[in-house]
Design a protein around this motif. Structure first.
Motif, PDB file in Angstrom:
ATOM      1  N   ARG A  47      28.687 -13.323 -31.975  1.00 20.23           N
ATOM      2  CA  ARG A  47      29.371 -14.211 -32.905  1.00 20.23           C
ATOM      3  C   ARG A  47      30.864 -13.896 -32.903  1.00 20.23           C
ATOM      4  NH1 ARG A  47      25.073 -12.306 -34.813  1.00 20.23           N
ATOM      5  NH2 ARG A  47      25.996 -10.713 -36.118  1.00 20.23           N
ATOM      6  N   VAL A  48      31.655 -14.952 -32.791  1.00 19.32           N
ATOM      7  CA  VAL A  48      33.108 -14.801 -32.803  1.00 19.32           C
ATOM      8  C   VAL A  48      33.633 -15.552 -34.016  1.00 19.32           C
ATOM      9  CG1 VAL A  48      35.248 -15.241 -31.557  1.00 19.32           C
ATOM     10  CG2 VAL A  48      33.159 -14.670 -30.286  1.00 19.32           C
ATOM     11  N   ALA A  49      34.386 -14.857 -34.838  1.00 18.53           N
ATOM     12  CA  ALA A  49      34.948 -15.485 -36.038  1.00 18.53           C
ATOM     13  C   ALA A  49      36.441 -15.216 -36.096  1.00 18.53           C
ATOM     14  CB  ALA A  49      34.272 -14.936 -37.291  1.00 18.53           C
ATOM     15  N   LEU A  50      37.202 -16.228 -36.473  1.00 18.10           N
ATOM     16  CA  LEU A  50      38.638 -16.073 -36.680  1.00 18.10           C
ATOM     17  C   LEU A  50      38.859 -15.630 -38.122  1.00 18.10           C
ATOM     18  CD1 LEU A  50      39.831 -19.344 -34.926  1.00 18.10           C
ATOM     19  CD2 LEU A  50      39.607 -17.054 -33.949  1.00 18.10           C
ATOM     20  N   VAL A  51      39.715 -14.657 -38.287  1.00 12.39           N
ATOM     21  CA  VAL A  51      39.950 -14.098 -39.614  1.00 12.39           C
ATOM     22  C   VAL A  51      41.393 -14.392 -40.014  1.00 12.39           C
ATOM     23  CG1 VAL A  51      39.905 -11.992 -41.014  1.00 12.39           C
ATOM     24  CG2 VAL A  51      38.295 -12.258 -39.113  1.00 12.39           C
ATOM     25  N   ASN A  52      41.574 -14.952 -41.222  1.00 13.55           N
ATOM     26  CA  ASN A  52      42.922 -15.180 -41.725  1.00 13.55           C
ATOM     27  C   ASN A  52      43.128 -14.314 -42.955  1.00 13.55           C
ATOM     28  OD1 ASN A  52      41.662 -16.465 -43.840  1.00 13.55           O
ATOM     29  ND2 ASN A  52      42.073 -18.523 -43.073  1.00 13.55           N
ATOM     30  N   ALA A  53      44.234 -14.455 -43.599  1.00 11.72           N
ATOM     31  CA  ALA A  53      44.548 -13.637 -44.767  1.00 11.72           C
ATOM     32  C   ALA A  53      43.539 -13.839 -45.898  1.00 11.72           C
ATOM     33  CB  ALA A  53      45.961 -13.939 -45.255  1.00 11.72           C
ATOM     34  N   ALA A  54      42.864 -14.982 -45.912  1.00 10.13           N
ATOM     35  CA  ALA A  54      41.896 -15.277 -46.972  1.00 10.13           C
ATOM     36  C   ALA A  54      40.502 -14.738 -46.637  1.00 10.13           C
ATOM     37  CB  ALA A  54      41.826 -16.784 -47.197  1.00 10.13           C
ATOM     38  N   GLY A  55      40.272 -14.219 -45.433  1.00 11.19           N
ATOM     39  CA  GLY A  55      38.948 -13.725 -45.033  1.00 11.19           C
ATOM     40  C   GLY A  55      38.412 -14.522 -43.864  1.00 11.19           C
ATOM     41  N   PHE A  56      37.129 -14.386 -43.592  1.00 15.28           N
ATOM     42  CA  PHE A  56      36.513 -15.103 -42.472  1.00 15.28           C
ATOM     43  C   PHE A  56      36.600 -16.597 -42.691  1.00 15.28           C
ATOM     44  CE2 PHE A  56      34.825 -11.722 -40.070  1.00 15.28           C
ATOM     45  CZ  PHE A  56      34.424 -10.726 -40.952  1.00 15.28           C
ATOM     46  N   THR A  57      36.835 -17.301 -41.638  1.00 21.87           N
ATOM     47  CA  THR A  57      36.869 -18.751 -41.730  1.00 21.87           C
ATOM     48  C   THR A  57      35.467 -19.293 -41.515  1.00 21.87           C
ATOM     49  OG1 THR A  57      37.195 -19.141 -39.386  1.00 21.87           O
ATOM     50  CG2 THR A  57      39.172 -18.768 -40.703  1.00 21.87           C
ATOM     51  N   SER A  58      35.323 -20.562 -41.720  1.00 28.91           N
ATOM     52  CA  SER A  58      34.033 -21.183 -41.462  1.00 28.91           C
ATOM     53  C   SER A  58      33.874 -21.495 -39.980  1.00 28.91           C
ATOM     54  CB  SER A  58      33.892 -22.468 -42.288  1.00 28.91           C
ATOM     55  OG  SER A  58      34.932 -23.351 -41.959  1.00 28.91           O
ATOM     56  N   ASN A  59      34.905 -21.222 -39.202  1.00 31.98           N
ATOM     57  CA  ASN A  59      34.886 -21.493 -37.774  1.00 31.98           C
ATOM     58  C   ASN A  59      34.273 -20.301 -37.039  1.00 31.98           C
ATOM     59  OD1 ASN A  59      35.277 -22.484 -35.262  1.00 31.98           O
ATOM     60  ND2 ASN A  59      37.510 -22.388 -35.291  1.00 31.98           N
ATOM     61  N   ILE A  60      32.947 -20.219 -37.028  1.00 36.58           N
ATOM     62  CA  ILE A  60      32.238 -19.125 -36.373  1.00 36.58           C
ATOM     63  C   ILE A  60      31.482 -19.705 -35.186  1.00 36.58           C
ATOM     64  CG2 ILE A  60      30.421 -17.399 -36.615  1.00 36.58           C
ATOM     65  CD1 ILE A  60      31.170 -17.202 -39.567  1.00 36.58           C
ATOM     66  N   THR A  61      31.646 -19.094 -34.042  1.00 33.69           N
ATOM     67  CA  THR A  61      30.969 -19.528 -32.826  1.00 33.69           C
ATOM     68  C   THR A  61      29.941 -18.482 -32.443  1.00 33.69           C
ATOM     69  OG1 THR A  61      32.953 -20.652 -32.073  1.00 33.69           O
ATOM     70  CG2 THR A  61      31.296 -20.153 -30.404  1.00 33.69           C
ATOM     71  N   THR A  62      28.721 -18.909 -32.127  1.00 32.94           N
ATOM     72  CA  THR A  62      27.665 -17.996 -31.677  1.00 32.94           C
ATOM     73  C   THR A  62      27.309 -18.338 -30.233  1.00 32.94           C
ATOM     74  OG1 THR A  62      26.772 -17.812 -33.910  1.00 32.94           O
ATOM     75  CG2 THR A  62      25.324 -17.168 -32.102  1.00 32.94           C
ATOM     76  N   VAL A  63      27.241 -17.306 -29.422  1.00 37.12           N
ATOM     77  CA  VAL A  63      26.898 -17.460 -28.015  1.00 37.12           C
ATOM     78  C   VAL A  63      25.667 -16.607 -27.744  1.00 37.12           C
ATOM     79  CG1 VAL A  63      27.670 -17.069 -25.640  1.00 37.12           C
ATOM     80  CG2 VAL A  63      29.313 -17.771 -27.386  1.00 37.12           C
ATOM     81  N   LEU A  64      24.692 -17.172 -27.059  1.00 35.64           N
ATOM     82  CA  LEU A  64      23.529 -16.411 -26.628  1.00 35.64           C
ATOM     83  C   LEU A  64      23.703 -16.097 -25.155  1.00 35.64           C
ATOM     84  CD1 LEU A  64      20.705 -18.456 -28.379  1.00 35.64           C
ATOM     85  CD2 LEU A  64      21.832 -16.376 -29.186  1.00 35.64           C
ATOM     86  N   THR A  65      23.548 -14.839 -24.789  1.00 30.34           N
ATOM     87  CA  THR A  65      23.744 -14.430 -23.404  1.00 30.34           C
ATOM     88  C   THR A  65      22.856 -13.239 -23.099  1.00 30.34           C
ATOM     89  OG1 THR A  65      25.403 -13.924 -21.730  1.00 30.34           O
ATOM     90  CG2 THR A  65      25.674 -12.877 -23.884  1.00 30.34           C
ATOM     91  N   SER A  66      22.812 -12.861 -21.850  1.00 28.15           N
ATOM     92  CA  SER A  66      22.036 -11.698 -21.415  1.00 28.15           C
ATOM     93  C   SER A  66      22.905 -10.803 -20.556  1.00 28.15           C
ATOM     94  CB  SER A  66      20.819 -12.122 -20.594  1.00 28.15           C
ATOM     95  OG  SER A  66      19.955 -12.907 -21.365  1.00 28.15           O
ATOM     96  N   THR A  67      22.653  -9.518 -20.658  1.00 31.03           N
ATOM     97  CA  THR A  67      23.336  -8.587 -19.767  1.00 31.03           C
ATOM     98  C   THR A  67      22.614  -8.599 -18.430  1.00 31.03           C
ATOM     99  OG1 THR A  67      21.990  -6.806 -20.665  1.00 31.03           O
ATOM    100  CG2 THR A  67      24.211  -7.050 -21.576  1.00 31.03           C
ATOM    101  N   LEU A  68      23.318  -8.178 -17.400  1.00 28.89           N
ATOM    102  CA  LEU A  68      22.741  -8.131 -16.062  1.00 28.89           C
ATOM    103  C   LEU A  68      21.750  -6.989 -15.943  1.00 28.89           C
ATOM    104  CD1 LEU A  68      25.965  -8.618 -13.931  1.00 28.89           C
ATOM    105  CD2 LEU A  68      24.185 -10.315 -14.388  1.00 28.89           C
ATOM    106  N   SER A  69      20.834  -7.149 -15.025  1.00 27.72           N
ATOM    107  CA  SER A  69      19.934  -6.054 -14.690  1.00 27.72           C
ATOM    108  C   SER A  69      20.705  -5.044 -13.857  1.00 27.72           C
ATOM    109  CB  SER A  69      18.755  -6.558 -13.867  1.00 27.72           C
ATOM    110  OG  SER A  69      18.001  -7.471 -14.598  1.00 27.72           O
ATOM    111  N   ILE A  70      20.344  -3.794 -14.026  1.00 32.48           N
ATOM    112  CA  ILE A  70      20.949  -2.785 -13.158  1.00 32.48           C
ATOM    113  C   ILE A  70      20.166  -2.725 -11.868  1.00 32.48           C
ATOM    114  CG2 ILE A  70      21.885  -1.423 -15.051  1.00 32.48           C
ATOM    115  CD1 ILE A  70      19.543   0.497 -14.699  1.00 32.48           C
ATOM    116  N   CYS A  71      20.668  -1.975 -10.916  1.00 30.44           N
ATOM    117  CA  CYS A  71      19.990  -1.867  -9.629  1.00 30.44           C
ATOM    118  C   CYS A  71      18.631  -1.221  -9.793  1.00 30.44           C
ATOM    119  CB  CYS A  71      20.837  -1.023  -8.674  1.00 30.44           C
ATOM    120  SG  CYS A  71      22.316  -1.871  -8.154  1.00 30.44           S
ATOM    121  N   LEU A  72      17.923  -1.173  -8.694  1.00 36.76           N
ATOM    122  CA  LEU A  72      16.625  -0.532  -8.681  1.00 36.76           C
ATOM    123  C   LEU A  72      16.710   0.891  -9.190  1.00 36.76           C
ATOM    124  CD1 LEU A  72      15.588  -1.742  -5.164  1.00 36.76           C
ATOM    125  CD2 LEU A  72      14.499  -2.404  -7.283  1.00 36.76           C
TER     126      LEU A  72
END
Length: 184
Positions: A47-72
Motif C-alpha cells: 500500500r502506498v499512501a501520500l502523507v500531507n501535513a493533515a495526515g494520510f490522504t484518502s489517495n491510497i493505492t494497493t498493489v498485489l505482487t509476488s517476489t521472485l523465486s530463488i534459484c534451486l
C-alpha cells in the motif's frame, strides 16, 4: 489541499503471518523504493499512501505482487573424476523444491592448487559437465551454483580431485640381442 510531505509504503504477506512493515520516504525523493528482506516466492500486498501535513490522504493505492523465486537449492557434486589427463568430469544433483525456480544456467568454478579460479557457464538442463584443457597431475577444487532471473544461487561445497598423469608411451623399435645361451 496541503502539499505532500512524505510517502508511506506498507506491506504484508498472506503467505507469512506477521510479516509486515512500513517505510516512509521524505520528499523530495524519487518515487521508487526497494523493499528488502522479503521472502522469496511469496505474495505481498503493498500500500502506498501520500502523507500531507493533515495526515494520510484518502489517495491510497494497493498493489498485489509476488517476489521472485530463488534459484534451486544448493547443488551437490556427486562425482568428480579424471579419466583423461587434462580433463575432470563432474556430476551433480539438485533436490527440487516447489517454491524454487529452476536454474537457467550453472556457474562452474574450478581452481588449480595454488592458482586462480576460472568460471564456466553451462546449460541449466545439464547435470554432468567435463572440464577440459586442464594441467596434468594437478589438484583442482571445483564447485557450482545455479543462476536464474532471481540471480546467483548458493554455491555447492568444494570437491577436489587430481587430474591423471599420462602413462608412459609404449616402447617402439625394440631389438632383442642374445647375450648367451640362457639370456637375451
Amino acid at each position: 489541499n496541503s502539499p505532500v510531505v512524505n510517502v508511506s509504503i506498507s506491506y504484508e504477506s498472506p503467505n507469512y503471518i506477521g510479516v509486515e512493515g512500513t517505510m516512509y520516504l521524505i520528499l523530495p525523493a524519487m518515487f521508487s523504493a526497494t523493499l528488502s528482506g522479503l521472502h522469496p516466492n511469496a505474495n505481498y500486498s503493498i500500500r502506498v499512501a501520500l502523507v500531507n501535513a493533515a495526515g494520510f490522504t484518502s489517495n491510497i493505492t494497493t498493489v498485489l505482487t509476488s517476489t521472485l523465486s530463488i534459484c534451486l537449492m544448493t547443488p551437490t557434486i556427486t562425482a568428480l573424476y579424471s579419466y583423461i589427463s587434462v580433463q575432470l568430469v563432474m556430476i551433480w544433483t539438485v533436490v527440487a523444491d516447489s517454491t524454487m525456480a529452476p536454474a537457467d544456467s550453472w556457474i562452474v568454478e574450478y581452481t588449480p592448487f595454488g592458482g586462480s579460479p576460472t568460471n564456466v557457464t553451462v546449460q541449466g538442463s545439464l547435470r554432468m559437465f567435463t572440464l577440459t584443457g586442464l594441467s596434468r597431475g594437478t589438484l583442482y577444487s571445483v564447485r557450482l551454483a545455479g543462476v536464474n532471473v532471481a540471480g546467483l544461487g548458493p554455491f555447492s561445497t568444494y570437491v577436489q580431485n587430481t587430474t591423471t598423469v599420462d602413462a608412459p608411451s609404449v616402447p617402439r623399435n625394440l631389438i632383442a640381442i642374445p647375450l648367451n645361451s640362457t639370456s637375451i
